[in-house]
Design a protein around this motif. Structure first.
Motif, PDB file in Angstrom:
ATOM      1  N   GLU A 244       0.899  -1.309   0.151  1.00  0.00           N
ATOM      2  CA  GLU A 244       0.018  -0.069  -0.021  1.00  0.00           C
ATOM      3  C   GLU A 244       0.757   1.274   0.028  1.00  0.00           C
ATOM      4  OE1 GLU A 244      -2.442  -0.025   3.541  1.00  0.00           O
ATOM      5  OE2 GLU A 244      -3.655  -1.939   2.596  1.00  0.00           O
ATOM      6  N   ALA A 245       0.376   2.489  -0.638  1.00  0.00           N
ATOM      7  CA  ALA A 245       0.920   3.698  -0.483  1.00  0.00           C
ATOM      8  C   ALA A 245       1.283   3.972   0.877  1.00  0.00           C
ATOM      9  CB  ALA A 245       0.108   4.658  -1.175  1.00  0.00           C
ATOM     10  N   GLY A 246       2.689   4.358   0.994  1.00  0.00           N
ATOM     11  CA  GLY A 246       3.217   4.910   2.284  1.00  0.00           C
ATOM     12  C   GLY A 246       3.728   6.313   2.375  1.00  0.00           C
ATOM     13  N   ALA A 247       4.368   6.797   3.226  1.00  0.00           N
ATOM     14  CA  ALA A 247       4.858   8.247   3.224  1.00  0.00           C
ATOM     15  C   ALA A 247       6.524   8.142   3.395  1.00  0.00           C
ATOM     16  CB  ALA A 247       4.453   8.749   4.495  1.00  0.00           C
ATOM     17  N   ALA A 248       7.131   6.961   2.886  1.00  0.00           N
ATOM     18  CA  ALA A 248       8.387   6.938   3.042  1.00  0.00           C
ATOM     19  C   ALA A 248       9.340   6.785   1.662  1.00  0.00           C
ATOM     20  CB  ALA A 248       9.006   6.005   3.956  1.00  0.00           C
ATOM     21  N   PRO A 249       8.735   7.117   0.454  1.00  0.00           N
ATOM     22  CA  PRO A 249       9.450   7.056  -0.814  1.00  0.00           C
ATOM     23  C   PRO A 249      10.396   7.924  -0.673  1.00  0.00           C
ATOM     24  CG  PRO A 249       7.094   7.919  -1.247  1.00  0.00           C
ATOM     25  CD  PRO A 249       7.125   7.583   0.269  1.00  0.00           C
ATOM     26  N   PRO A 250      11.486   7.709  -1.575  1.00  0.00           N
ATOM     27  CA  PRO A 250      12.067   6.749  -2.110  1.00  0.00           C
ATOM     28  C   PRO A 250      12.342   5.545  -1.456  1.00  0.00           C
ATOM     29  CG  PRO A 250      13.750   8.353  -2.548  1.00  0.00           C
ATOM     30  CD  PRO A 250      12.923   8.574  -1.458  1.00  0.00           C
ATOM     31  N   ARG A 251      12.750   5.644  -0.173  1.00  0.00           N
ATOM     32  CA  ARG A 251      13.252   4.249   0.507  1.00  0.00           C
ATOM     33  C   ARG A 251      12.290   3.138   0.520  1.00  0.00           C
ATOM     34  NH1 ARG A 251      15.398   6.389   6.151  1.00  0.00           N
ATOM     35  NH2 ARG A 251      13.253   7.616   5.852  1.00  0.00           N
ATOM     36  N   SER A 252      10.949   3.245   0.549  1.00  0.00           N
ATOM     37  CA  SER A 252       9.755   2.249   0.643  1.00  0.00           C
ATOM     38  C   SER A 252       8.747   2.724  -0.008  1.00  0.00           C
ATOM     39  CB  SER A 252       9.646   1.868   2.095  1.00  0.00           C
ATOM     40  OG  SER A 252       9.048   2.741   2.958  1.00  0.00           O
ATOM     41  N   GLY A 253       7.744   2.076  -0.489  1.00  0.00           N
ATOM     42  CA  GLY A 253       6.608   2.326  -1.046  1.00  0.00           C
ATOM     43  C   GLY A 253       6.198   1.554  -1.974  1.00  0.00           C
ATOM     44  N   THR A 254       5.217   1.728  -2.841  1.00  0.00           N
ATOM     45  CA  THR A 254       4.685   0.876  -3.801  1.00  0.00           C
ATOM     46  C   THR A 254       5.619   1.157  -4.982  1.00  0.00           C
ATOM     47  OG1 THR A 254       3.119   2.645  -4.716  1.00  0.00           O
ATOM     48  CG2 THR A 254       2.100   1.369  -2.957  1.00  0.00           C
ATOM     49  N   VAL A 255       5.548   0.288  -5.901  1.00  0.00           N
ATOM     50  CA  VAL A 255       6.250   0.388  -7.320  1.00  0.00           C
ATOM     51  C   VAL A 255       5.950   1.599  -8.006  1.00  0.00           C
ATOM     52  CG1 VAL A 255       6.585  -0.607  -9.508  1.00  0.00           C
ATOM     53  CG2 VAL A 255       6.408  -2.307  -7.580  1.00  0.00           C
ATOM     54  N   ALA A 256       4.624   2.058  -7.902  1.00  0.00           N
ATOM     55  CA  ALA A 256       4.213   3.381  -8.403  1.00  0.00           C
ATOM     56  C   ALA A 256       4.823   4.299  -7.957  1.00  0.00           C
ATOM     57  CB  ALA A 256       2.762   3.346  -8.482  1.00  0.00           C
ATOM     58  N   GLN A 257       4.832   4.296  -6.463  1.00  0.00           N
ATOM     59  CA  GLN A 257       5.324   5.663  -5.863  1.00  0.00           C
ATOM     60  C   GLN A 257       7.020   5.636  -6.083  1.00  0.00           C
ATOM     61  OE1 GLN A 257       4.195   4.536  -1.701  1.00  0.00           O
ATOM     62  NE2 GLN A 257       3.400   6.576  -1.719  1.00  0.00           N
ATOM     63  N   ILE A 258       7.751   4.642  -6.114  1.00  0.00           N
ATOM     64  CA  ILE A 258       9.124   4.772  -6.256  1.00  0.00           C
ATOM     65  C   ILE A 258       9.311   5.059  -7.774  1.00  0.00           C
ATOM     66  CG2 ILE A 258      11.228   3.208  -6.168  1.00  0.00           C
ATOM     67  CD1 ILE A 258       9.798   3.695  -3.514  1.00  0.00           C
ATOM     68  N   ALA A 259       8.620   4.426  -8.478  1.00  0.00           N
ATOM     69  CA  ALA A 259       8.914   4.609  -9.910  1.00  0.00           C
ATOM     70  C   ALA A 259       8.562   6.338 -10.160  1.00  0.00           C
ATOM     71  CB  ALA A 259       8.009   3.824 -10.864  1.00  0.00           C
ATOM     72  N   ALA A 260       7.855   6.992  -9.655  1.00  0.00           N
ATOM     73  CA  ALA A 260       7.297   8.310  -9.867  1.00  0.00           C
ATOM     74  C   ALA A 260       8.610   9.366  -9.272  1.00  0.00           C
ATOM     75  CB  ALA A 260       6.071   8.539  -8.957  1.00  0.00           C
ATOM     76  N   TYR A 261       9.186   8.627  -8.170  1.00  0.00           N
ATOM     77  CA  TYR A 261      10.434   9.456  -7.823  1.00  0.00           C
ATOM     78  C   TYR A 261      11.392   9.479  -8.725  1.00  0.00           C
ATOM     79  CZ  TYR A 261      14.783  10.080  -5.412  1.00  0.00           C
ATOM     80  OH  TYR A 261      16.046  10.539  -5.586  1.00  0.00           O
ATOM     81  N   LEU A 262      11.631   8.033  -9.150  1.00  0.00           N
ATOM     82  CA  LEU A 262      12.667   7.885 -10.223  1.00  0.00           C
ATOM     83  C   LEU A 262      12.388   8.583 -11.372  1.00  0.00           C
ATOM     84  CD1 LEU A 262      13.425   4.112  -9.718  1.00  0.00           C
ATOM     85  CD2 LEU A 262      14.656   5.822  -8.573  1.00  0.00           C
ATOM     86  N   ASN A 263      11.337   8.737 -12.010  1.00  0.00           N
ATOM     87  CA  ASN A 263      11.174   9.552 -13.114  1.00  0.00           C
ATOM     88  C   ASN A 263      11.381  11.223 -12.873  1.00  0.00           C
ATOM     89  OD1 ASN A 263      10.372   7.642 -15.148  1.00  0.00           O
ATOM     90  ND2 ASN A 263       8.301   7.244 -14.116  1.00  0.00           N
ATOM     91  N   GLU A 264      10.734  11.523 -11.824  1.00  0.00           N
ATOM     92  CA  GLU A 264      11.324  12.916 -11.314  1.00  0.00           C
ATOM     93  C   GLU A 264      12.852  13.151 -11.261  1.00  0.00           C
ATOM     94  OE1 GLU A 264      10.481  16.213  -7.763  1.00  0.00           O
ATOM     95  OE2 GLU A 264       9.552  13.946  -7.442  1.00  0.00           O
ATOM     96  N   ALA A 265      13.538  12.058 -10.752  1.00  0.00           N
ATOM     97  CA  ALA A 265      14.873  12.132 -10.861  1.00  0.00           C
ATOM     98  C   ALA A 265      15.554  12.241 -12.058  1.00  0.00           C
ATOM     99  CB  ALA A 265      15.514  10.912  -9.863  1.00  0.00           C
ATOM    100  N   ALA A 266      15.083  11.496 -13.079  1.00  0.00           N
ATOM    101  CA  ALA A 266      15.504  11.508 -14.326  1.00  0.00           C
ATOM    102  C   ALA A 266      15.257  13.149 -15.040  1.00  0.00           C
ATOM    103  CB  ALA A 266      14.816  10.262 -15.166  1.00  0.00           C
TER     104      ALA A 266
END
Length: 301
Positions: A244-266
């Motif tokens: 489930e969606a959490g409040a700690a991406p990019p260290r933890s979270g759903t695939v969608a949450q982590i991927a959103a951070y990584l796309n923002e980093a790109a």
């Protein structure tokens, strides 16, 4: 943005069967690179905090395969993907031995090696290999100088207060010139990257912090008369995937949450992502499933 994958190397994935399966499947999926890390031991009473999470050394790091051996196997069963180190602890190794090991991987992979080096964080590991923790930055610079001499001079001659290489033939040489990426977050480390590396190995930081550090790298390149546009920023992500969606991406979270951070980093300038899923996947098939989910959500460039 190029997308790479940390190849099975530690914890439950430290096996030949996992390495073979994931390396082959990752190349078939379209991943651009396979990467290894470098850990030696897990002290029971560490003198230094692990640089991530709550400061505790991950339990999975209790079993860790040799990075050169892992890359050699990966080289033998792939034909296209780049093979990288993120990052070798450069000061643990005498430069001629480090150069030989890396050159061997480069030769066995037909020139697919990306060299990533760092200083490491554990004084316990330095003590175990008999290398002084003090003055490690100067040793690091000398190691880089020695590698340059060994790889790009013929005959080779190098001497300082640490090592002496008498005029010698040292062969083989790498295929071409392997890209050299350096890790680090302190201002001196970032300036060193700009001054003498092909790019920066970084981690999942807040975007503002990431871009501020990248600006320091670029200024270091400009001050050294180098083209900052030629440098690459490579970000390693070691997420714990939650249901489930959490409040700690990019260290933890759903695939969608982590991927959103990584796309923002790109979008902020990252040129390559290294996905390390060994902390969160339960087996080989789970790791490959997560890898494919991330690959489908990340925007290649």
């Amino acid at each position: 943005m190029r997308i790479g994958l940390a190849v099975p190397q530690y914890g439950r994935f430290a096996s030949l069967s996992s390495l073979r399966l994931v390396a082959r499947e990752a190349e078939a999926m379209g991943f651009a690179a396979l990467w290894v890390g470098d850990r030696l031991l897990t002290p029971l009473e560490p003198r230094d905090r692990y640089p991530g999470g709550d400061g505790a050394i991950p339990e999975a790091h209790g079993v860790f395969l040799d990075p050169f051996a892992v890359l050699s196997v990966a080289a033998s069963i792939t034909s296209r993907v780049r093979l990288g180190t993120s990052a070798l602890n450069a000061c643990w190794y005498a430069p001629p031995l480090l150069a030989r090991s890396l050159t061997t991987v480069d030769q066995l992979s037909d020139g697919r090696l990306d060299v990533g080096l760092g200083l490491g964080w554990s004084s316990d590991e330095y003590a175990a290999v008999g290398v002084p923790w003090k003055s490690r930055a100067a040793r690091y610079e000398a190691t880089l100088d020695a590698l340059e001499a060994i790889w790009h001079s013929d005959p080779v001659a190098y001497a300082n207060e640490l090592w002496t290489v008498a005029p010698s033939r040292i062969h083989p040489k790498p295929v071409g010139r392997p890209p050299l990426y350096l890790a680090g977050f302190a201002p001196d480390a970032l300036q060193r990257i700009g001054r003498r590396a092909d790019g920066w190995l970084t981690a999942t930081l807040p975007i503002r912090m990431l871009t501020a550090m990248w600006d320091t790298v670029r200024r270091g390149a400009e001050a050294a008369g180098r083209d900052p546009e030629a440098l690459r920023m490579i970000l390693r992500a070691n997420p714990v995937i939650t249901g489930e969606a959490g409040a700690a991406p990019p260290r933890s979270g759903t695939v969608a949450q982590i991927a959103a951070y990584l796309n923002e980093a790109a979008a902020a300038g990252v040129h390559e992502i290294i996905l390390d899923l060994q902390h969160t996947a339960v087996d080989d098939q789970h790791l490959l499933k997560l890898a494919e989910e991330f690959r489908s959500r990340l925007s290649p460039g």
